[in-house]
Design a protein around this motif. Structure first.
Motif, PDB file in Angstrom:
ATOM      1  N   HIS A 121       8.560 -15.737 -13.036  1.00 50.77           N
ATOM      2  CA  HIS A 121       8.958 -14.411 -12.581  1.00 50.77           C
ATOM      3  C   HIS A 121       7.940 -13.352 -13.008  1.00 50.77           C
ATOM      4  CE1 HIS A 121      11.547 -11.086 -11.464  1.00 50.77           C
ATOM      5  NE2 HIS A 121      11.282 -10.550 -12.651  1.00 50.77           N
ATOM      6  N   TYR A 122       7.434 -13.485 -14.230  1.00 46.95           N
ATOM      7  CA  TYR A 122       6.531 -12.455 -14.762  1.00 46.95           C
ATOM      8  C   TYR A 122       5.047 -12.725 -14.545  1.00 46.95           C
ATOM      9  CZ  TYR A 122      10.519 -10.278 -16.957  1.00 46.95           C
ATOM     10  OH  TYR A 122      11.699  -9.640 -17.173  1.00 46.95           O
ATOM     11  N   VAL A 123       4.659 -13.969 -14.380  1.00 47.33           N
ATOM     12  CA  VAL A 123       3.238 -14.302 -14.210  1.00 47.33           C
ATOM     13  C   VAL A 123       2.985 -14.654 -12.762  1.00 47.33           C
ATOM     14  CG1 VAL A 123       1.409 -15.872 -14.907  1.00 47.33           C
ATOM     15  CG2 VAL A 123       3.088 -15.129 -16.585  1.00 47.33           C
ATOM     16  N   LYS A 124       2.167 -13.865 -12.110  1.00 45.00           N
ATOM     17  CA  LYS A 124       1.838 -14.083 -10.697  1.00 45.00           C
ATOM     18  C   LYS A 124       0.349 -14.346 -10.575  1.00 45.00           C
ATOM     19  CE  LYS A 124       5.939 -12.824  -9.196  1.00 45.00           C
ATOM     20  NZ  LYS A 124       6.910 -13.743  -8.820  1.00 45.00           N
ATOM     21  N   PHE A 125       0.010 -15.366  -9.827  1.00 44.74           N
ATOM     22  CA  PHE A 125      -1.380 -15.659  -9.568  1.00 44.74           C
ATOM     23  C   PHE A 125      -1.832 -14.844  -8.347  1.00 44.74           C
ATOM     24  CE2 PHE A 125      -0.139 -19.656 -11.729  1.00 44.74           C
ATOM     25  CZ  PHE A 125      -0.992 -19.552 -12.806  1.00 44.74           C
ATOM     26  N   PRO A 126      -3.049 -14.367  -8.336  1.00 45.87           N
ATOM     27  CA  PRO A 126      -3.508 -13.599  -7.182  1.00 45.87           C
ATOM     28  C   PRO A 126      -3.570 -14.474  -5.922  1.00 45.87           C
ATOM     29  CG  PRO A 126      -5.317 -13.965  -8.731  1.00 45.87           C
ATOM     30  CD  PRO A 126      -4.079 -14.504  -9.365  1.00 45.87           C
TER      31      PRO A 126
END
Length: 100
Positions: free
Chosen positions: A94-99
């Motif tokens: 939820h908090y870590v998004k990959f570009p």
């Protein structure tokens, strides 16, 4: 000479107390039967709490089945650990998004 005397003394003490070397049996009473183990009751194990007491509505663990109880308890711990890691993974994604 001192070591031999100490070894002989240890043998004498072991024979006088009536304990076999590492067997758990007494030397004097070879025909004695050990006290029988009490029947296993899962309701007396650690983790049984009030108000429910021993909670096993499906009846998976029978009274007297110690091996089955230990197997089920180990499986419960393993599944709990997997569930905790899944919860951490859900928060992480939820908090870590990959570009991209």
């Amino acid at each position: 000479a001192g070591a031999k005397a100490a070894a002989a003394g240890a043998k004498t003490v072991g024979a006088a107390t009536g304990v076999g070397a590492g067997t758990g049996k007494s030397v004097a009473g070879e025909g004695e039967q050990p006290d029988p183990q009490p029947s296993f009751d899962p309701a007396t194990e650690v983790g049984v709490t009030q108000p429910l007491g021993y909670f096993d509505p499906a009846g998976f663990c029978k009274v007297g089945d110690l091996a089955g109880f230990r197997n089920l308890r180990a499986a419960e711990i393993k599944h709990g650990r997997v569930a905790m890691m899944a919860a951490v993974g859900a928060v992480f994604q939820h908090y870590v998004k990959f570009p991209g």
